[in-house]
Write a protein that holds these residues in place. Structure first.
Motif, short mmCIF file in Angstrom:
data_model
loop_
_atom_site.label_atom_id
_atom_site.label_comp_id
_atom_site.label_asym_id
_atom_site.label_seq_id
_atom_site.Cartn_x
_atom_site.Cartn_y
_atom_site.Cartn_z
N LYS A 52 0.85 -1.18 0.00
CA LYS A 52 0.00 0.00 0.00
C LYS A 52 0.89 1.24 0.00
O LYS A 52 1.95 1.25 0.61
CB LYS A 52 -0.89 -0.01 1.24
N GLY A 53 0.44 2.30 -0.67
CA GLY A 53 1.21 3.52 -0.71
C GLY A 53 0.33 4.73 -0.96
O GLY A 53 -0.84 4.60 -1.31
N THR A 54 0.92 5.91 -0.77
CA THR A 54 0.23 7.17 -0.99
C THR A 54 0.87 7.88 -2.18
O THR A 54 2.10 8.00 -2.24
CB THR A 54 0.33 8.07 0.25
N VAL A 55 0.06 8.35 -3.09
CA VAL A 55 0.55 9.05 -4.28
C VAL A 55 1.00 10.45 -3.87
O VAL A 55 0.24 11.21 -3.26
CB VAL A 55 -0.54 9.13 -5.37
N VAL A 80 -3.06 3.71 -2.97
CA VAL A 80 -3.02 2.74 -4.06
C VAL A 80 -2.40 1.42 -3.61
O VAL A 80 -1.64 1.38 -2.64
CB VAL A 80 -2.24 3.29 -5.28
N MET A 81 -2.74 0.34 -4.33
CA MET A 81 -2.14 -0.96 -4.12
C MET A 81 -1.02 -1.12 -5.14
O MET A 81 -1.22 -0.87 -6.33
CB MET A 81 -3.16 -2.08 -4.31
N LEU A 82 0.15 -1.51 -4.65
CA LEU A 82 1.34 -1.59 -5.49
C LEU A 82 1.71 -3.04 -5.76
O LEU A 82 1.40 -3.93 -4.97
CB LEU A 82 2.51 -0.89 -4.79
N PRO A 83 2.44 -3.30 -6.86
CA PRO A 83 2.92 -4.66 -7.12
C PRO A 83 4.06 -5.02 -6.18
O PRO A 83 4.69 -4.14 -5.58
CB PRO A 83 3.40 -4.59 -8.58
N ASP A 84 4.32 -6.33 -6.03
CA ASP A 84 5.42 -6.79 -5.18
C ASP A 84 6.76 -6.24 -5.65
O ASP A 84 7.58 -5.80 -4.85
CB ASP A 84 5.51 -8.32 -5.19
N TYR A 85 6.97 -6.30 -6.95
CA TYR A 85 8.24 -5.86 -7.52
C TYR A 85 7.98 -4.79 -8.56
O TYR A 85 6.89 -4.66 -9.07
CB TYR A 85 8.96 -7.05 -8.18
N GLU A 94 16.15 12.11 2.72
CA GLU A 94 16.23 10.98 3.64
C GLU A 94 14.96 10.12 3.63
O GLU A 94 14.66 9.42 4.58
CB GLU A 94 16.55 11.45 5.06
N GLN A 95 14.18 10.21 2.57
CA GLN A 95 12.97 9.41 2.39
C GLN A 95 13.12 8.58 1.13
O GLN A 95 13.84 8.95 0.21
CB GLN A 95 11.73 10.32 2.24
N THR A 96 12.43 7.45 1.09
CA THR A 96 12.45 6.59 -0.09
C THR A 96 11.09 6.64 -0.77
O THR A 96 10.06 6.43 -0.13
CB THR A 96 12.78 5.14 0.30
N TYR A 97 11.09 6.94 -2.05
CA TYR A 97 9.90 6.99 -2.87
C TYR A 97 10.08 6.01 -4.03
O TYR A 97 11.19 5.55 -4.30
CB TYR A 97 9.67 8.40 -3.43
N PHE A 98 9.00 5.71 -4.73
CA PHE A 98 9.06 4.83 -5.88
C PHE A 98 8.29 5.46 -7.04
O PHE A 98 7.21 6.00 -6.85
CB PHE A 98 8.47 3.45 -5.55
N LEU A 99 8.88 5.36 -8.24
CA LEU A 99 8.22 5.83 -9.47
C LEU A 99 7.63 4.63 -10.19
O LEU A 99 8.33 3.65 -10.45
CB LEU A 99 9.23 6.50 -10.39
N PHE A 100 6.34 4.69 -10.48
CA PHE A 100 5.65 3.64 -11.22
C PHE A 100 4.97 4.26 -12.42
O PHE A 100 4.61 5.44 -12.40
CB PHE A 100 4.55 2.99 -10.36
N ARG A 101 4.75 3.45 -13.45
CA ARG A 101 3.87 3.87 -14.54
C ARG A 101 2.44 3.66 -14.06
O ARG A 101 2.17 2.79 -13.23
CB ARG A 101 4.13 3.03 -15.78
N GLU A 102 1.51 4.42 -14.60
CA GLU A 102 0.12 4.30 -14.18
C GLU A 102 -0.40 2.88 -14.41
O GLU A 102 -1.16 2.35 -13.60
CB GLU A 102 -0.75 5.31 -14.93
N SER A 103 0.03 2.23 -15.47
CA SER A 103 -0.44 0.88 -15.78
C SER A 103 0.08 -0.16 -14.79
O SER A 103 -0.47 -1.26 -14.70
CB SER A 103 -0.04 0.51 -17.21
N GLU A 104 1.13 0.16 -14.02
CA GLU A 104 1.68 -0.78 -13.04
C GLU A 104 0.91 -0.75 -11.72
O GLU A 104 1.02 -1.68 -10.92
CB GLU A 104 3.15 -0.47 -12.77
N ILE A 105 0.15 0.30 -11.47
CA ILE A 105 -0.62 0.40 -10.22
C ILE A 105 -1.76 -0.60 -10.30
O ILE A 105 -2.51 -0.63 -11.28
CB ILE A 105 -1.16 1.84 -10.03
#
Length: 111
Positions: A52-55, A80-85, A94-105
């Motif tokens: 789970k994550g926040t956009v 949003v619900m995120l994929p495992d990998y 000092e924070q970790t974020y992740f970039l996803f394509r919209e189709s990966e969400i």
């Protein structure tokens, strides 16, 4: 709009300088549970990666072959619900974020 801003992590206001391109979405993953419902402290090896994550930021979207803009279906502040990998790890403030394509969400949580 003010309600969405209050749902964002405090560090999200610092990251406004980073704007994802095209159909990319910047997400802050939720912290995994460190304690069970009964109060038992879980070791790090047994804590599962949070799906789970926040956009935090959203790109403008893509265009069709004819140049017609395709709007994004996910907005800043959505849960949003995120994929495992997958996703690209981004370290900022000092924070970790992740970039996803919209189709990966995988999904968006609703109230």
């Amino acid at each position: 709009m003010a309600a969405q801003a209050s749902n964002l992590p405090k560090s999200a206001h610092k990251i406004k300088k980073l704007v994802p391109l095209f159909n990319r979405i910047l997400v802050k993953r939720a912290e995994p549970l460190k304690e069970s419902k009964g109060g038992i402290v879980l070791p790090e090896a047994k804590t599962a990666k949070s799906l789970k994550g926040t956009v935090v930021a959203v790109g403008p979207g893509t265009r069709t072959e004819k140049g017609v803009p395709v709007p994004m279906t996910i907005k800043v502040g959505d849960e949003v619900m995120l994929p495992d990998y997958g996703g690209t790890r981004v370290e900022m403030d000092e924070q970790t974020y992740f970039l996803f394509r919209e189709s990966e969400i995988l999904a968006r949580y609703t109230d």
